[in-house]
Write a protein that holds these residues in place. Structure first.
Motif, PDB file in Angstrom:
ATOM      1  N   LEU A 183       0.815  -1.207   0.000  1.00 32.83           N
ATOM      2  CA  LEU A 183       0.000   0.000   0.000  1.00 32.83           C
ATOM      3  C   LEU A 183       0.856   1.267   0.000  1.00 32.83           C
ATOM      4  N   GLU A 184       1.922   1.283   0.805  1.00 32.85           N
ATOM      5  CA  GLU A 184       2.790   2.458   0.841  1.00 32.85           C
ATOM      6  C   GLU A 184       3.508   2.644  -0.492  1.00 32.85           C
ATOM      7  N   ASP A 185       3.949   1.543  -1.105  1.00 38.50           N
ATOM      8  CA  ASP A 185       4.615   1.612  -2.411  1.00 38.50           C
ATOM      9  C   ASP A 185       3.664   2.160  -3.474  1.00 38.50           C
ATOM     10  N   THR A 186       2.431   1.681  -3.459  1.00 41.33           N
ATOM     11  CA  THR A 186       1.428   2.164  -4.414  1.00 41.33           C
ATOM     12  C   THR A 186       1.153   3.649  -4.195  1.00 41.33           C
ATOM     13  N   ALA A 187       1.025   4.056  -2.951  1.00 44.89           N
ATOM     14  CA  ALA A 187       0.770   5.468  -2.649  1.00 44.89           C
ATOM     15  C   ALA A 187       1.907   6.350  -3.164  1.00 44.89           C
ATOM     16  N   MET A 188       3.138   5.884  -2.995  1.00 41.26           N
ATOM     17  CA  MET A 188       4.280   6.671  -3.460  1.00 41.26           C
ATOM     18  C   MET A 188       4.280   6.822  -4.979  1.00 41.26           C
ATOM     19  N   ARG A 189       3.782   5.825  -5.688  1.00 42.92           N
ATOM     20  CA  ARG A 189       3.702   5.923  -7.151  1.00 42.92           C
ATOM     21  C   ARG A 189       2.730   7.008  -7.586  1.00 42.92           C
ATOM     22  N   TYR A 190       1.726   7.293  -6.758  1.00 43.87           N
ATOM     23  CA  TYR A 190       0.757   8.332  -7.060  1.00 43.87           C
ATOM     24  C   TYR A 190       1.239   9.716  -6.635  1.00 43.87           C
ATOM     25  N   SER A 191       2.291   9.772  -5.841  1.00 44.15           N
ATOM     26  CA  SER A 191       2.757  11.056  -5.323  1.00 44.15           C
ATOM     27  C   SER A 191       3.534  11.824  -6.397  1.00 44.15           C
ATOM     28  N   GLU A 192       3.746  13.063  -6.126  1.00 41.40           N
ATOM     29  CA  GLU A 192       4.492  13.924  -7.051  1.00 41.40           C
ATOM     30  C   GLU A 192       5.974  13.552  -7.020  1.00 41.40           C
ATOM     31  N   PRO A 193       6.643  13.579  -8.183  1.00 42.05           N
ATOM     32  CA  PRO A 193       8.082  13.269  -8.207  1.00 42.05           C
ATOM     33  C   PRO A 193       8.878  14.257  -7.353  1.00 42.05           C
TER      34      PRO A 193
END
Length: 81
Positions: A37-47
């Motif tokens: 879940l944390e990995d997926t959330a980071m993929r949605y975050s801004e670079p």
């Protein structure tokens, strides 16, 4: 960054699949779910700013004709794979 507990409900088939994946990664189910879940959330975050700067630099070098790119065939020939 703080942490928050959430109760989730999953069907049994989904849990079986997730438990198998967790075991393959030698993780507990809880740890696997949190990590995924944390990995997926980071993929949605801004670079990050560093990543944006790197991409801007590459675009600039490409616009100036200074960026060298290689085809997949060139890479395979160079590294023998």
């Amino acid at each position: 960054m703080g942490k928050t507990k959430k109760l989730i409900e999953l069907d049994n088939k989904a849990l079986e699949i997730l438990e198998k994946q967790a075991k393959l990664q030698k993780r507990s189910l809880k740890n696997y779910l949190e990590y995924t879940l944390e990995d997926t959330a980071m993929r949605y975050s801004e670079p990050s700013e560093a990543y944006k700067k790197m991409i801007d630099d590459m675009i600039k070098r490409d616009d100036e004709g200074k960026l060298k790119t290689y085809s997949w065939d060139e890479m395979k020939a160079e590294y023998g794979k």
